[in-house]
Design a protein around this motif. Structure first.
Motif, PDB file in Angstrom:
ATOM      1  N   ILE A  71      26.675  37.302  41.839  1.00  0.00           N
ATOM      2  CA  ILE A  71      26.640  38.423  43.594  1.00  0.00           C
ATOM      3  C   ILE A  71      25.431  39.179  44.079  1.00  0.00           C
ATOM      4  CG2 ILE A  71      27.909  41.213  44.394  1.00  0.00           C
ATOM      5  CD1 ILE A  71      29.969  40.608  42.807  1.00  0.00           C
ATOM      6  N   ASP A  72      24.934  38.257  45.625  1.00  0.00           N
ATOM      7  CA  ASP A  72      23.565  38.717  45.896  1.00  0.00           C
ATOM      8  C   ASP A  72      23.061  40.214  46.083  1.00  0.00           C
ATOM      9  OD1 ASP A  72      23.685  36.165  45.347  1.00  0.00           O
ATOM     10  OD2 ASP A  72      23.793  36.032  48.067  1.00  0.00           O
ATOM     11  N   LYS A  73      23.793  41.050  46.830  1.00  0.00           N
ATOM     12  CA  LYS A  73      24.010  42.472  46.834  1.00  0.00           C
ATOM     13  C   LYS A  73      25.402  43.040  46.639  1.00  0.00           C
ATOM     14  CE  LYS A  73      19.408  43.038  48.600  1.00  0.00           C
ATOM     15  NZ  LYS A  73      18.991  43.427  49.605  1.00  0.00           N
ATOM     16  N   VAL A  74      25.503  44.200  46.485  1.00  0.00           N
ATOM     17  CA  VAL A  74      26.872  44.494  46.214  1.00  0.00           C
ATOM     18  C   VAL A  74      27.254  45.469  47.473  1.00  0.00           C
ATOM     19  CG1 VAL A  74      27.096  44.620  43.116  1.00  0.00           C
ATOM     20  CG2 VAL A  74      26.255  46.491  44.519  1.00  0.00           C
ATOM     21  N   ASP A  75      28.780  45.437  47.896  1.00  0.00           N
ATOM     22  CA  ASP A  75      29.191  45.268  49.207  1.00  0.00           C
ATOM     23  C   ASP A  75      30.014  46.663  49.006  1.00  0.00           C
ATOM     24  OD1 ASP A  75      29.822  46.462  51.514  1.00  0.00           O
ATOM     25  OD2 ASP A  75      29.656  44.418  52.786  1.00  0.00           O
ATOM     26  N   ILE A  76      30.520  48.042  49.179  1.00  0.00           N
ATOM     27  CA  ILE A  76      31.686  48.473  49.111  1.00  0.00           C
ATOM     28  C   ILE A  76      32.904  47.854  50.115  1.00  0.00           C
ATOM     29  CG2 ILE A  76      31.255  50.378  50.272  1.00  0.00           C
ATOM     30  CD1 ILE A  76      31.576  52.522  48.340  1.00  0.00           C
ATOM     31  N   ASP A  77      32.346  47.476  50.913  1.00  0.00           N
ATOM     32  CA  ASP A  77      33.332  46.987  52.013  1.00  0.00           C
ATOM     33  C   ASP A  77      33.206  45.483  51.926  1.00  0.00           C
ATOM     34  OD1 ASP A  77      33.973  49.482  52.834  1.00  0.00           O
ATOM     35  OD2 ASP A  77      32.049  49.726  54.165  1.00  0.00           O
ATOM     36  N   ALA A  78      33.280  44.941  51.012  1.00  0.00           N
ATOM     37  CA  ALA A  78      32.701  43.251  51.240  1.00  0.00           C
ATOM     38  C   ALA A  78      34.215  42.785  52.017  1.00  0.00           C
ATOM     39  CB  ALA A  78      32.566  42.488  49.879  1.00  0.00           C
ATOM     40  N   LYS A  79      33.913  41.377  52.690  1.00  0.00           N
ATOM     41  CA  LYS A  79      35.089  41.295  53.028  1.00  0.00           C
ATOM     42  C   LYS A  79      34.927  39.637  52.325  1.00  0.00           C
ATOM     43  CE  LYS A  79      36.452  44.647  55.709  1.00  0.00           C
ATOM     44  NZ  LYS A  79      37.322  45.600  54.910  1.00  0.00           N
ATOM     45  N   PRO A  80      36.040  38.426  52.470  1.00  0.00           N
ATOM     46  CA  PRO A  80      36.201  36.990  51.952  1.00  0.00           C
ATOM     47  C   PRO A  80      35.218  36.129  52.566  1.00  0.00           C
ATOM     48  CG  PRO A  80      37.928  37.799  52.328  1.00  0.00           C
ATOM     49  CD  PRO A  80      37.494  39.034  52.249  1.00  0.00           C
ATOM     50  N   ASN A  81      34.793  35.319  52.329  1.00  0.00           N
ATOM     51  CA  ASN A  81      34.563  34.448  53.273  1.00  0.00           C
ATOM     52  C   ASN A  81      34.944  32.247  52.285  1.00  0.00           C
ATOM     53  OD1 ASN A  81      32.127  32.582  54.525  1.00  0.00           O
ATOM     54  ND2 ASN A  81      30.817  32.774  52.505  1.00  0.00           N
ATOM     55  N   ILE A  82      35.632  32.346  52.742  1.00  0.00           N
ATOM     56  CA  ILE A  82      36.689  30.867  53.092  1.00  0.00           C
ATOM     57  C   ILE A  82      35.652  29.786  52.586  1.00  0.00           C
ATOM     58  CG2 ILE A  82      38.646  29.918  53.324  1.00  0.00           C
ATOM     59  CD1 ILE A  82      38.546  32.724  52.361  1.00  0.00           C
ATOM     60  N   LYS A  83      35.633  29.273  52.113  1.00  0.00           N
ATOM     61  CA  LYS A  83      34.693  28.003  52.195  1.00  0.00           C
ATOM     62  C   LYS A  83      35.449  26.693  51.430  1.00  0.00           C
ATOM     63  CE  LYS A  83      29.803  29.742  53.050  1.00  0.00           C
ATOM     64  NZ  LYS A  83      28.145  29.830  51.941  1.00  0.00           N
ATOM     65  N   SER A  84      36.406  26.932  50.712  1.00  0.00           N
ATOM     66  CA  SER A  84      37.155  26.180  50.532  1.00  0.00           C
ATOM     67  C   SER A  84      38.780  26.575  49.168  1.00  0.00           C
ATOM     68  CB  SER A  84      36.633  25.713  48.284  1.00  0.00           C
ATOM     69  OG  SER A  84      36.634  26.463  47.711  1.00  0.00           O
ATOM     70  N   ASP A  85      39.122  25.550  49.294  1.00  0.00           N
ATOM     71  CA  ASP A  85      40.138  25.481  49.372  1.00  0.00           C
ATOM     72  C   ASP A  85      40.992  26.449  47.960  1.00  0.00           C
ATOM     73  OD1 ASP A  85      41.821  23.347  50.203  1.00  0.00           O
ATOM     74  OD2 ASP A  85      40.435  22.423  48.760  1.00  0.00           O
ATOM     75  N   TYR A  86      39.722  26.432  46.887  1.00  0.00           N
ATOM     76  CA  TYR A  86      40.047  27.893  45.501  1.00  0.00           C
ATOM     77  C   TYR A  86      39.915  28.857  46.192  1.00  0.00           C
ATOM     78  CZ  TYR A  86      40.908  24.634  41.664  1.00  0.00           C
ATOM     79  OH  TYR A  86      41.712  23.738  41.549  1.00  0.00           O
ATOM     80  N   ASP A  87      38.723  29.307  47.336  1.00  0.00           N
ATOM     81  CA  ASP A  87      38.517  30.340  47.590  1.00  0.00           C
ATOM     82  C   ASP A  87      39.699  31.016  49.138  1.00  0.00           C
ATOM     83  OD1 ASP A  87      35.595  30.362  47.004  1.00  0.00           O
ATOM     84  OD2 ASP A  87      34.887  29.524  48.816  1.00  0.00           O
ATOM     85  N   GLN A  88      40.769  30.320  49.537  1.00  0.00           N
ATOM     86  CA  GLN A  88      41.724  30.482  50.146  1.00  0.00           C
ATOM     87  C   GLN A  88      42.504  30.937  49.530  1.00  0.00           C
ATOM     88  OE1 GLN A  88      42.067  30.676  53.858  1.00  0.00           O
ATOM     89  NE2 GLN A  88      43.522  32.157  53.310  1.00  0.00           N
ATOM     90  N   SER A  89      42.986  30.230  47.783  1.00  0.00           N
ATOM     91  CA  SER A  89      43.842  30.256  47.299  1.00  0.00           C
ATOM     92  C   SER A  89      44.117  31.688  46.806  1.00  0.00           C
ATOM     93  CB  SER A  89      43.934  29.082  45.838  1.00  0.00           C
ATOM     94  OG  SER A  89      44.831  29.175  45.363  1.00  0.00           O
ATOM     95  N   ILE A  90      42.874  32.085  45.901  1.00  0.00           N
ATOM     96  CA  ILE A  90      42.596  33.012  44.712  1.00  0.00           C
ATOM     97  C   ILE A  90      42.439  34.492  46.369  1.00  0.00           C
ATOM     98  CG2 ILE A  90      39.695  33.665  45.655  1.00  0.00           C
ATOM     99  CD1 ILE A  90      42.116  33.690  42.398  1.00  0.00           C
TER     100      ILE A  90
END
Length: 896
Positions: free
Chosen positions: A618-637
């Motif tokens: 993780i580059d920088k931790v964010d307590i309000d982090a949101k997902p960033n979908i770039k692949s099938d596996y991102d969307q699936s998880i």
């Protein structure tokens, strides 16, 4: 956003748990008044108060783990979550323990020697010192109780509530004083309520005899010594053997004791049991006492409170019960009066505290009449539906009504019938105890004049304080369960009108063991519906008993008991908690072993390592982090995480703790750690997704394992950001199986089939293979192409070709997967090729030999005719499998 933290390599519970709990206490968030944000909805629950002199056992630990999960879940869901702590003075248990210690110190009769005031000072001192021990142990479990509201069943506030309810019940005619046959413990020297009497399976001698030679009827009993107090013989009204004697009175000389015996009829007598005639001893049996009231029989007490025979027993005075029994049997035997003697199974009534045999004795006691009608006091705050102010009801009817109408829901439902069986057969509750430690009965008796006139009884005053000088207070104390029965509302300030009472009563839920459904839960329903016209709680969750891995009851004497404090010291509180929640279900006993706790310690370490690996990426931790979908596996998880949030939230809302924990464990280990984290090593740039997923699973896990999740959260966001007050992850509507999930299932299945095929072919891990992949649909081809790198790395392939035309030359070497089939090929040196050819040839020879053997068996007409059809069918199945294997081996040899 914060800079990426560096987590220590290992999580050591012993280094962190006490510090974390201290930080929670300092934050003040256990107190709902201090919780952040606007909280409109309340959640309230009282801790079933452990005995002040007790020590934490696994049953307590299970209770704490479940209740803390409930409370933390409610708190994170934005509710004013109040969990009230407290301890129980446990009157008989505490007084008995102190008496033993004083006797050990050389004070032979502590009460007589010290007197009431000094003796009670000693008991209170002991209870106060013991209190700190049990509270410390509760805190070690991580229980997020509001210690600012801690209560004690014998403190001043509870005493005020107890005395108030006593007077209310007395004024309503529900509490009365009567001379009744009660349960007496000769060792504890006190009465016991019916449900405080336990039954121990044993074997007893069953005797049939006549009182004397001239008596016309033979009786049968297991307790000949009580026959010295018989005043009747009961027979069934239709028993032709005895009908002519019914109503007659006979004199008998029983072992030198003169008796007058009336023959009475009672339908409860079983003509087939023994002689069909039972000696009635009104002073030593509640059932016999009821017969005596109906038939105007006299009571003769032949056993005293010390367990010895009284003067009414004649020549047997001063003997113990067993000594008197032996002498009576000897006398009957010498007189030739015993007609039959046999051993029979017996449920011996014993004291629930010390297991001393209970003696039913007549005694002047205080009772609550459960069948006496009174005018109902309705609540304005949270009224009971179906019963109105001033309506005439009984306590028993109230207890039945609120459960029958689902105003109180008992979980699991199997205990509803158990509850009604007990309530429907409920007798008046004996509430007075002949001990000093406890709430003293708030009754004063008028002092007698110097010369009392004939028949003088004096006035009785019931109230919070003495009515004047010289009035004598009743020395008895109240049953511990009387004060415990007021627990849900007395802990909220009643009888005073308080904000806490308005806000938190009725309680949301009562969680406790099924073994005290009658002792406590039912009494809380009785006392609360009467005193304040409300239900004490809306739900009852009953957990089971904790047993060893073989299902046996845990005990120190058996050497199979697990000390939860030692388990916490060795494995941590989180592992101990998980072992008591996952794999269990409400109302069912749970099996426990140290191996189970150790297994969850491993999972705690796994979660720590998952977090550590994630933070490294993780580059920088964010307590309000949101997902960033770039692949099938991102969307699936992310889809699977949404599903998980829904399932876990729904499970916890319905008190399905084990199911929620199992779902969480499966996702954390299988989906996140084993799959997605491996994908991140290939696809890279997953910082936001890892942050979002880690934030979410830490929140979901927090009610179950608060220490390690809080520690990870502090590592990520600092010590002033508490996970315990973070918002629960909101779950959106989910699909059981999204397109992304179906896509990754196809990829995972292809990877697994290639890896499996590598295993079949004994291919070294370092050797890269090639594959031809046949697909049914063009969309599958596109899916595999865009995930090609992922597939190649995970299945250790050099390359694969995709085709929609299946090559028949591959034959059975084509392995089906979800979306098509795959043929694996690989290059090897001439030396490796020859070794593989030799291996396959030998394996083929063995298969061919096996086929010859099967062929001989199946071509033997005599064998086929005699053998069972199942055997022949099995052989043919093996022949088919061997033929397929032979074909496959031949094709592998051709492809080398």
């Amino acid at each position: 956003m914060l800079d990426k933290p560096e987590m220590p390599k290992a999580y050591e519970p012993g280094e962190h748990e006490d510090k974390i709990y201290a930080a929670w206490l300092e934050s003040g968030f256990f107190n709902p008044d201090n919780l952040p944000g606007e909280r409109k909805e309340s959640f309230s629950m009282v801790l079933p108060p452990p005995n002040v002199t007790g020590v934490l056992h696994l049953g307590h630990a299970a209770m704490l783990a479940i209740e803390d999960a409930m409370t933390r879940f409610a708190r994170m869901n934005g509710k004013r979550a109040l969990w009230v702590p407290g301890t129980d003075h446990a009157a008989i248990a505490t007084q008995t323990k102190v008496e033993k210690l004083l006797i050990k110190d050389g004070i032979e009769d502590p009460r007589r020697t010290l007197g009431r005031e000094e003796f009670l000072n000693r008991v209170k001192k002991f209870a106060s010192e013991s209190h700190d021990t049990i509270v410390h142990q509760v805190k070690k479990m991580g229980a997020s109780l509001d210690w600012s509201r801690e209560a004690y069943t014998l403190d001043e506030d509870r005493n005020k509530a107890v005395n108030t309810v006593f007077k209310m019940m007395y004024d309503d005619g529900l509490i009365y004083r009567g001379h009744r046959v009660i349960n007496w413990c000769p060792r504890c020297k006190s009465t016991l309520a019916d449900d405080e009497v336990q039954h121990k399976e044993t074997v007893a001698k069953f005797y049939a005899f006549k009182y004397d030679k001239n008596f016309p009827i033979s009786i049968s009993t297991t307790r000949p010594e009580t026959k010295l107090g018989d005043t009747a013989v009961a027979v069934h009204p239709t028993d032709e053997r005895y009908q002519k004697f019914i109503g007659q009175i006979f004199e008998a000389d029983f072992c030198g004791q003169k008796l007058k015996i009336k023959i009475i009829a009672d339908e409860a007598v079983d003509p087939a049991f023994g002689t069909g005639a039972l000696g009635v001893t009104p002073a030593h049996s509640q059932i016999d006492a009821d017969m005596a009231y109906k038939n105007e029989l006299s009571f003769i007490q032949v056993i005293g409170e010390d367990g010895l025979m009284t003067a009414e027993a004649g020549s047997f005075v001063g003997l113990s019960v067993l000594e008197a029994r032996e002498k009576i049997i000897e006398s009957l035997r010498n007189s030739g009066l015993i007609e039959k003697e046999e051993e029979v199974p017996q449920n011996l009534s014993v004291c629930y505290r010390c297991e001393t045999p209970v003696e039913p004795l007549p005694k002047l006691q205080w009772f609550i009449g459960v069948n006496r009608p009174f005018k109902f006091h309705a609540s304005v705050h949270a009224p009971i539906e179906g019963i109105v102010e001033g309506q005439e009801v009984t306590l028993k009817q109230l207890m039945q009504h609120v459960v029958r109408t689902n105003q109180i829901k008992i979980m699991p439902e199997q205990f509803v019938n158990t509850y009604f069986h007990w309530i429907d057969n409920l007798r008046d509750w004996n509430i007075s105890r002949q001990i000093w430690f406890g709430h003293q009965v708030p009754v004063w008796y008028e002092p007698p004049p110097l010369t009392p006139p004939p028949g003088w009884e004096g006035k009785i005053f019931v109230g919070l304080e003495s009515p004047g000088e010289g009035w004598i207070r009743d020395e008895d104390t109240l049953d511990t369960w009387f004060s415990s029965g007021l627990w849900t509302f007395s802990t909220l300030g009643w009888p005073d009108k308080t904000k806490d009472f308005e806000m938190y009563h009725p309680n949301t839920i009562m969680e406790t063991g099924y073994d005290i459904l009658f002792f406590w839960v039912a009494r809380m329903i009785l006392m609360t519906t009467y005193a304040i016209g409300e239900v004490p709680f809306k739900n009852v969750y009953l957990h089971g008993l904790v047993r060893d891995e073989h299902g046996k009851k845990m005990s120190k004497s058996l050497g199979n008991a697990i000390d939860p404090l030692l388990a916490i010291e060795k494995y941590g509180a989180d592992a101990t908690r998980l072992s008591l929640v996952i794999g269990t279900s409400p109302g069912n006993d749970m099996k426990m072993s140290e191996e189970k706790i150790a297994g969850f310690r491993n999972f705690t370490n796994k979660l720590w390592n998952i977090a550590r690996f994630s933070l490294m990426n993780i580059d920088k931790v964010d307590i309000d982090a949101k997902p960033n979908i770039k692949s099938d596996y991102d969307q699936s998880i992310i889809d699977k995480l949404e599903n998980l949030k829904c399932r876990v939230t729904n499970a916890l809302e319905n008190y399905q703790f084990s199911f929620a924990g199992e779902e969480l464990r499966d996702f954390t280990w299988s989906e996140f750690a084993d799959k997605y984290l491996e994908v991140t090593k290939i696809e890279k740039d997953k910082s936001q997704n890892l942050n979002y997923i880690l934030n979410t699973i830490l929140k979901l896990w927090h009610p179950f394992m608060p220490f390690v999740t809080e520690k990870i959260w502090q590592e990520m966001y600092g010590e002033k950001n508490f996970l315990m007050v973070e918002s629960w992850p909101l779950a959106r509507q989910f699909e059981d199986h999204t397109e992304a999930m179906r896509n990754t299932d196809i990829i995972d299945d292809l990877v697994n089939k290639v890896l499996s095929r590598r295993g079949d072919l004994k291919i070294e891990p370092k050797t890269l293979v090639n594959a031809t992949v046949f697909v049914y649909e063009n969309e599958t081809a596109k899916l595999l192409e865009r995930n090609k790198k992922n597939i190649l790395v995970r299945s250790r392939m050099e390359d694969f070709q995709i085709t929609s035309q299946q090559d028949s030359t591959f034959g059975t070497t084509m392995v089906p997967f979800n979306g098509g089939s795959v043929h694996v090929s690989f290059s090897m040196s001439e030396e490796d090729r020859n070794k593989e050819k030799d291996r396959l040839t030998k394996e083929l020879e063995n298969v061919e030999k096996y086929l010859v053997t099967l062929e001989k068996q199946l071509s033997n007409e005599e064998f086929v005719a005699k053998a069972p059809a199942k055997v022949i069918e099995g052989l043919k199945q093996k022949q088919d499998e061997a033929n397929k294997k032979s074909t496959g081996l031949k094709q592998q040899l051709e492809n080398l």
